[in-house]
Write an enzyme that holds these catalytic residues in place. Structure first.
Site, PDB file in Angstrom:
ATOM      1  N   HIS A   1      -5.602   3.641  -1.486  1.00 18.58           N
ATOM      2  CA  HIS A   1      -6.910   4.039  -0.944  1.00 18.58           C
ATOM      3  C   HIS A   1      -7.222   5.458  -1.411  1.00 18.58           C
ATOM      4  O   HIS A   1      -6.581   6.409  -0.976  1.00 18.58           O
ATOM      5  CB  HIS A   1      -6.828   3.973   0.589  1.00 18.58           C
ATOM      6  CG  HIS A   1      -8.136   4.200   1.282  1.00 18.58           C
ATOM      7  ND1 HIS A   1      -8.301   3.975   2.631  1.00 18.58           N
ATOM      8  CD2 HIS A   1      -9.344   4.627   0.831  1.00 18.58           C
ATOM      9  CE1 HIS A   1      -9.548   4.261   2.972  1.00 18.58           C
ATOM     10  NE2 HIS A   1     -10.198   4.668   1.902  1.00 18.58           N
TER      11      HIS A   1
ATOM     12  N   GLU B   1      -8.698   0.585  -2.693  1.00 22.76           N
ATOM     13  CA  GLU B   1      -9.498   0.642  -1.461  1.00 22.76           C
ATOM     14  C   GLU B   1     -10.430   1.832  -1.564  1.00 22.76           C
ATOM     15  O   GLU B   1     -10.000   2.925  -1.940  1.00 22.76           O
ATOM     16  CB  GLU B   1      -8.599   0.821  -0.247  1.00 22.76           C
ATOM     17  CG  GLU B   1      -7.850  -0.418   0.132  1.00 22.76           C
ATOM     18  CD  GLU B   1      -6.960  -0.158   1.337  1.00 22.76           C
ATOM     19  OE1 GLU B   1      -7.000   0.937   1.909  1.00 22.76           O
ATOM     20  OE2 GLU B   1      -6.214  -1.069   1.683  1.00 22.76           O
TER      21      GLU B   1
ATOM     22  N   ASN C   1       0.851  -1.191   0.000  1.00 21.81           N
ATOM     23  CA  ASN C   1       0.000   0.000   0.000  1.00 21.81           C
ATOM     24  C   ASN C   1       0.892   1.248   0.000  1.00 21.81           C
ATOM     25  O   ASN C   1       1.701   1.438   0.906  1.00 21.81           O
ATOM     26  CB  ASN C   1      -0.885  -0.049   1.265  1.00 21.81           C
ATOM     27  CG  ASN C   1      -1.817   1.133   1.374  1.00 21.81           C
ATOM     28  OD1 ASN C   1      -1.422   2.259   1.109  1.00 21.81           O
ATOM     29  ND2 ASN C   1      -3.041   0.885   1.790  1.00 21.81           N
TER      30      ASN C   1
ATOM     31  N   HIS D   1      -3.622  -4.315   7.919  1.00 20.05           N
ATOM     32  CA  HIS D   1      -3.717  -3.138   8.769  1.00 20.05           C
ATOM     33  C   HIS D   1      -2.775  -3.259   9.961  1.00 20.05           C
ATOM     34  O   HIS D   1      -2.894  -4.166  10.772  1.00 20.05           O
ATOM     35  CB  HIS D   1      -5.137  -2.848   9.280  1.00 20.05           C
ATOM     36  CG  HIS D   1      -5.338  -1.364   9.507  1.00 20.05           C
ATOM     37  ND1 HIS D   1      -4.842  -0.707  10.595  1.00 20.05           N
ATOM     38  CD2 HIS D   1      -5.927  -0.419   8.725  1.00 20.05           C
ATOM     39  CE1 HIS D   1      -5.134   0.577  10.490  1.00 20.05           C
ATOM     40  NE2 HIS D   1      -5.785   0.780   9.365  1.00 20.05           N
TER      41      HIS D   1
ATOM     42  N   ARG E   1      -6.917  12.849   1.065  1.00 16.19           N
ATOM     43  CA  ARG E   1      -5.816  13.321   1.925  1.00 16.19           C
ATOM     44  C   ARG E   1      -4.460  12.767   1.504  1.00 16.19           C
ATOM     45  O   ARG E   1      -3.440  13.333   1.823  1.00 16.19           O
ATOM     46  CB  ARG E   1      -6.095  12.969   3.388  1.00 16.19           C
ATOM     47  CG  ARG E   1      -5.985  11.505   3.697  1.00 16.19           C
ATOM     48  CD  ARG E   1      -6.151  11.251   5.170  1.00 16.19           C
ATOM     49  NE  ARG E   1      -7.520  11.524   5.609  1.00 16.19           N
ATOM     50  CZ  ARG E   1      -8.064  11.001   6.712  1.00 16.19           C
ATOM     51  NH1 ARG E   1      -7.337  10.237   7.486  1.00 16.19           N
ATOM     52  NH2 ARG E   1      -9.302  11.255   7.044  1.00 16.19           N
TER      53      ARG E   1
ATOM     54  N   GLU F   1     -11.286  -9.197   3.564  1.00 20.51           N
ATOM     55  CA  GLU F   1      -9.985  -8.837   4.127  1.00 20.51           C
ATOM     56  C   GLU F   1     -10.195  -8.632   5.627  1.00 20.51           C
ATOM     57  O   GLU F   1     -11.007  -7.793   6.035  1.00 20.51           O
ATOM     58  CB  GLU F   1      -9.420  -7.571   3.482  1.00 20.51           C
ATOM     59  CG  GLU F   1      -8.079  -7.197   4.121  1.00 20.51           C
ATOM     60  CD  GLU F   1      -7.272  -6.175   3.327  1.00 20.51           C
ATOM     61  OE1 GLU F   1      -7.342  -6.186   2.083  1.00 20.51           O
ATOM     62  OE2 GLU F   1      -6.565  -5.381   3.968  1.00 20.51           O
TER      63      GLU F   1
ATOM     64  N   HIS G   1       0.990   6.223   1.914  1.00 27.49           N
ATOM     65  CA  HIS G   1       1.722   7.177   2.747  1.00 27.49           C
ATOM     66  C   HIS G   1       2.950   7.768   2.069  1.00 27.49           C
ATOM     67  O   HIS G   1       3.554   8.699   2.590  1.00 27.49           O
ATOM     68  CB  HIS G   1       2.001   6.570   4.120  1.00 27.49           C
ATOM     69  CG  HIS G   1       0.692   6.326   4.827  1.00 27.49           C
ATOM     70  ND1 HIS G   1      -0.176   7.359   5.117  1.00 27.49           N
ATOM     71  CD2 HIS G   1       0.061   5.183   5.190  1.00 27.49           C
ATOM     72  CE1 HIS G   1      -1.280   6.853   5.654  1.00 27.49           C
ATOM     73  NE2 HIS G   1      -1.165   5.544   5.718  1.00 27.49           N
TER      74      HIS G   1
ATOM     75  N   THR H   1      -8.348   3.778   8.693  1.00 32.04           N
ATOM     76  CA  THR H   1      -9.564   2.968   8.753  1.00 32.04           C
ATOM     77  C   THR H   1      -9.615   2.295  10.124  1.00 32.04           C
ATOM     78  O   THR H   1      -8.763   1.483  10.455  1.00 32.04           O
ATOM     79  CB  THR H   1      -9.533   1.905   7.632  1.00 32.04           C
ATOM     80  OG1 THR H   1      -9.123   2.548   6.432  1.00 32.04           O
ATOM     81  CG2 THR H   1     -10.897   1.278   7.445  1.00 32.04           C
TER      82      THR H   1
ATOM     83  N   ARG I   1      -9.260   8.141  -0.769  1.00 30.95           N
ATOM     84  CA  ARG I   1     -10.208   8.561   0.263  1.00 30.95           C
ATOM     85  C   ARG I   1     -11.083   9.688  -0.265  1.00 30.95           C
ATOM     86  O   ARG I   1     -10.673  10.465  -1.137  1.00 30.95           O
ATOM     87  CB  ARG I   1      -9.457   9.035   1.509  1.00 30.95           C
ATOM     88  CG  ARG I   1      -8.739   7.910   2.227  1.00 30.95           C
ATOM     89  CD  ARG I   1      -8.219   8.382   3.573  1.00 30.95           C
ATOM     90  NE  ARG I   1      -9.281   8.501   4.533  1.00 30.95           N
ATOM     91  CZ  ARG I   1      -9.517   7.638   5.514  1.00 30.95           C
ATOM     92  NH1 ARG I   1      -8.742   6.581   5.684  1.00 30.95           N
ATOM     93  NH2 ARG I   1     -10.523   7.826   6.334  1.00 30.95           N
TER      94      ARG I   1
HETATM   95  N1  PXP Z   1      -5.988  -2.968   4.283  1.00 31.01           N
HETATM   96  C1  PXP Z   1      -6.943  -2.006   4.394  1.00 31.01           C
HETATM   97  C2  PXP Z   1      -8.332  -2.367   4.014  1.00 31.01           C
HETATM   98  C3  PXP Z   1      -6.611  -0.704   4.820  1.00 31.01           C
HETATM   99  O1  PXP Z   1      -7.581   0.232   4.929  1.00 31.01           O
HETATM  100  C4  PXP Z   1      -5.266  -0.388   5.087  1.00 31.01           C
HETATM  101  C5  PXP Z   1      -4.906   1.018   5.456  1.00 31.01           C
HETATM  102  O2  PXP Z   1      -5.115   1.854   4.356  1.00 31.01           O
HETATM  103  C6  PXP Z   1      -4.311  -1.414   4.940  1.00 31.01           C
HETATM  104  C7  PXP Z   1      -4.699  -2.697   4.558  1.00 31.01           C
HETATM  105  C8  PXP Z   1      -2.859  -1.170   5.204  1.00 31.01           C
HETATM  106  O3  PXP Z   1      -2.675  -0.815   6.543  1.00 31.01           O
HETATM  107  P1  PXP Z   1      -1.270  -0.257   7.011  1.00 31.01           P
HETATM  108  O4  PXP Z   1      -1.021   0.991   6.242  1.00 31.01           O
HETATM  109  O5  PXP Z   1      -1.470  -0.034   8.477  1.00 31.01           O
HETATM  110  O6  PXP Z   1      -0.249  -1.321   6.727  1.00 31.01           O
END
Ligand code: PXP
Length: 249
Positions: A48, A75, A12, A195, A54, A156, A15, A106, A50
């Site tokens: 994601h 996402e 992901n 997550h 952001r 998930e 960030h 989330t 959003r």
């Molecule tokens: N899976 C989902 C559905 C999420 O919303 C997120 C956060 O955007 C992640 C995985 C990844 O989480 P993290 O960034 O904490 O590794």
């Protein structure tokens, strides 16, 4: 000998965009991070979009869809505007998540039973467009069964509570994840998890045999500051594979 099910890593890159957006402009570029993730052993890219934009922008999604060869997992909230975007880009997969404007990330899974009609419609419309839809849920039997009943092919499981917990609370949350993953398998659902995962927490989750994909972002991007993103992803990949093989040996 037990057959080892492969475990995919979805990286992901949200960030990377968070850091870029702190100053505006183009640097660091999440698409460049996605290309690096591909070279470091990622099986897919997760982003994601959003509603408040952001981190990831519409243009990031367009570029990821165009420039990245790996499957894209979008996402998204269950909002009609997001559905329209997903139908336009037709990513490989979409993961439906609950979204509140004020939250930092989330915070919990979808309440599938409470939003059955809306979720059924999203799963059906995305499915017709060839998008494989997963529902992000807490590791709860009721939610797994509800996900099955709205026709989702994938769930998930939210690992955030497990990652934040310590001691016996962590052990019991891991047990909840194991039970939910196993139920998902019995019901014919493909099971993903994610997550809050880190080098420390990934092993126990990777060892759950019915989980076939982990989506990991924040820790990898943070760790990338110290040792480089490429090396953080390679190490995560290696820890996942090691835990998987130990469990199945
Ligand atoms: N899976 C989902 C559905 C999420 O919303 C997120 C956060 O955007 C992640 C995985 C990844 O989480 P993290 O960034 O904490 O590794």
């Amino acid at each position: 000998m037990t057959k080892i099910r492969p475990l995919r890593l979805g990286v992901n890159i949200d960030h990377v965009a968070t850091i870029r957006n702190a100053r505006g402009g183009m640097h660091p570029d999440p698409v460049r991070a996605a290309k690096m993730a591909a070279g470091a052993g990622a099986d897919g890219i997760t982003a994601h979009l959003r509603e408040d934009r952001r981190h990831i922008s519409d243009d990031d999604i367009a570029r990821l869809a165009r420039e990245i060869d790996l499957p894209l997992n979008l996402e998204m909230a269950t909002a009609d505007a997001m559905l329209a975007i997903a139908l336009r880009f037709r990513p490989h997969a979409a993961c439906l998540v609950p979204e509140r404007r004020q939250e930092l990330t989330t915070e919990g899974g979808l309440d599938v039973a409470a939003t059955r009609d809306r979720l059924s419609r999203f799963v059906a419309e995305l499915g017709r467009a060839g998008v494989r839809t997963s529902l992000f849920i807490d590791p709860d039997e009721k939610q797994v069964r509800a996900a099955r009943s709205v026709g989702a092919p994938v769930v998930e499981l939210h690992t955030g509570t497990y990652c934040d917990a310590t001691g016996t609370a962590r052990i019991s949350e891991l047990e909840r994840l194991r039970r939910a993953a196993s139920l998902a398998g019995e019901l014919g659902l493909e099971c993903h998890a994610g997550h809050g995962l880190s080098f420390e927490t990934v092993g126990a989750i990777a060892a759950i045999p019915s989980i076939v994909e982990l989506n990991i972002g924040h820790f990898l991007v943070g760790e990338g500051i110290f040792g480089g993103l490429d090396s953080a992803i390679r190490r995560m990949r290696a820890l996942m594979d090691q835990a998987r093989h130990q469990k199945s040996a």
